[in-house]
Design a protein around this motif. Structure first.
Motif, PDB file in Angstrom:
ATOM      1  N   ASP A   1      -7.404  -1.293  -3.126  1.00 46.71           N
ATOM      2  CA  ASP A   1      -6.333  -1.525  -4.197  1.00 46.71           C
ATOM      3  C   ASP A   1      -6.419  -2.745  -4.767  1.00 46.71           C
ATOM      4  OD1 ASP A   1      -5.643   1.400  -3.958  1.00 46.71           O
ATOM      5  OD2 ASP A   1      -4.026   0.751  -2.403  1.00 46.71           O
TER       6      ASP A   1
ATOM      7  N   TYR B   1       1.364   2.308  -3.479  1.00 47.10           N
ATOM      8  CA  TYR B   1       0.273   2.733  -3.972  1.00 47.10           C
ATOM      9  C   TYR B   1      -0.044   4.123  -3.423  1.00 47.10           C
ATOM     10  CZ  TYR B   1      -0.959  -1.855  -6.026  1.00 47.10           C
ATOM     11  OH  TYR B   1      -0.972  -3.047  -6.629  1.00 47.10           O
TER      12      TYR B   1
ATOM     13  N   ARG C   1       0.803  -1.271   0.015  1.00 41.57           N
ATOM     14  CA  ARG C   1      -0.015  -0.060  -0.016  1.00 41.57           C
ATOM     15  C   ARG C   1       0.882   1.189  -0.031  1.00 41.57           C
ATOM     16  NH1 ARG C   1      -3.493   1.807   3.631  1.00 41.57           N
ATOM     17  NH2 ARG C   1      -2.042   2.824   4.566  1.00 41.57           N
TER      18      ARG C   1
ATOM     19  N   ASN D   1      -5.732  -1.720 -10.352  1.00 43.62           N
ATOM     20  CA  ASN D   1      -4.889  -0.796 -10.738  1.00 43.62           C
ATOM     21  C   ASN D   1      -4.660  -0.731 -12.227  1.00 43.62           C
ATOM     22  OD1 ASN D   1      -2.658  -2.669 -11.687  1.00 43.62           O
ATOM     23  ND2 ASN D   1      -2.670  -3.508  -9.889  1.00 43.62           N
TER      24      ASN D   1
END
Length: 394
Positions: free
Chosen positions: A261, A5, A2, A264
């Motif tokens: 997430d 991201y 994460r 993507n």
């Protein structure tokens, strides 16, 4: 993961902030729909706005309205809301709806190893004491706790080795814990949200005893520790995290599971399918009926979305979402996928065709129902990204 991201998300948001998102006016689109704002006598449920396939014009018109009684809770389980310095609206959201939250976690802090047994906390310049005071006053009836997120920052392999494997690891870990407790006392935090598991790689299997000790020592000083936890993705390491949860949860106040997430730009699709979120919970509880165990889980809810194009695309926040929706056809409704329990819409803009996945009142309600079903709390990433009327559901 994460963390990667999040960095990409920040960079994308920075790029977007310098771009012109609004395409040329389309008389057949939603340009004539005027958004309403502010408190209303009735909540979104009473106003019949929680629909499986809402009209775009209704989202544009009502997204900034909300029930006038911001203190009334509909979701009784624990709620954590993250706030980030790069999205200042989150600070105002946290204050307005403070009674809806049990925890607010401003994403302020990083900790790094400077030298043997010396740890430095950075990010303290972001601490806003006036905001914290106001937040506590507004959330006093709910005993709201402010727990800044602290991230293992720029740790080298030698740092990780010293911290987890060498004979000095006990003193190293003790030094870090003491530094965090000192900061909590000095800056009047109620504890911290610790994000480390995605930063320590192969040393994750050595982290359990440290987390247990961290939780124990924090509780001894009446500080709370919440741990950020990876979701189930079918990776080889997943089995370790599933088993480790049983050893960790008794020592922490909660575990914030990153159930977002899922997709993507390289694999476009829903942000967090409901079937996947259910799987993540079931893996952790493993049919255990223990309500204490279940209540320690904070199921991640994304309040951002994604706008995909033929060339990729990326994350969007609420203000960008509303601008994009103005390009939809007149009277267009969002599509709904029963399998993922997410809405999406396809539109044409001056920049080309876009397929947009963004939370709706209906999709959020389905996820809150899932949390109720299993007796878990929720963690919202993050408060500045969503739409105002979302909070009527909490």
């Amino acid at each position: 993961m994460r963390c990667i991201y999040t960095i990409l998300h920040v960079l994308i948001l920075l790029n977007v902030s310098f771009a012109t998102l609004s395409p040329p006016s389309d008389k057949k689109g939603q340009k004539g729909v005027k958004a309403q704002e502010g408190p209303r006598k009735h909540n979104v449920l009473d106003r019949k706005l929680v629909n499986e396939a809402p009209f775009v014009k209704d989202i544009i018109k009502y997204h900034a309205t909300y029930h006038q009684d911001v203190s009334k809770r509909k979701f009784e389980n624990a709620v954590l809301g993250y706030v980030t310095p790069w999205n200042n609206k989150g600070y105002d959201v946290a204050k307005t709806w403070a009674p809806k939250f049990n925890y607010v976690s401003p994403v302020w802090l990083q900790i790094k190893r400077q030298s043997p047994n010396i740890y430095i906390i950075s990010g303290l310049h972001d601490v806003d004491h006036a905001w914290m005071k106001s937040l506590r006053q507004k959330g006093s009836d709910n005993n709201l706790k402010i727990l800044p997120r602290i991230l293992f920052d720029n740790w080298q392999l030698s740092d990780l080795k010293a911290f987890f494997t060498e004979p000095s690891s006990v003193s190293e870990q003790k030094a870090l814990i003491e530094e965090v407790k000192k900061a909590c006392k000095q800056w009047k935090f109620d504890g911290v949200v610790l994000e480390m598991l995605s930063q320590i790689g192969k040393y994750a299997d050595r982290s359990v005893k440290f987390i247990q000790q961290f939780g124990l020592e924090m509780s001894e000083d009446d500080f709370s520790l919440i741990l950020v936890y990876p979701p189930f993705r079918g990776y080889p390491t997943d089995e370790f995290f599933i088993q480790a949860f049983n050893d960790i949860y008794p020592y922490v106040e909660a575990v914030s599971v990153m159930t977002y997430d899922f997709s993507n730009p390289q694999k476009p699709g829903p942000n967090a399918p409901l079937y996947w979120m259910r799987l993540c919970v079931e893996k952790l509880i493993d049919d255990d009926e223990n309500p204490s165990k279940r209540s320690k889980i904070l199921l991640g809810l994304n309040f951002y979305g994604n706008s995909y194009t033929a060339n990729g695309g990326g994350p969007i926040v609420g203000t960008e979402y509303i601008e994009l929706l103005k390009n939809a056809k007149s009277n267009q409704a969002l599509s709904y996928n029963n399998n993922t329990a997410e809405n999406y819409v396809e539109i044409r803009t001056s920049q080309g065709s876009k397929k947009i996945f963004f939370p709706t009142l209906y999709s959020i309600q389905k996820r809150l129902d899932l949390a109720r079903e299993y007796g878990t709390g929720v963690a919202v990433w993050e408060l500045g990204q969503g739409l105002d009327y979302f909070y009527d559901l909490f």
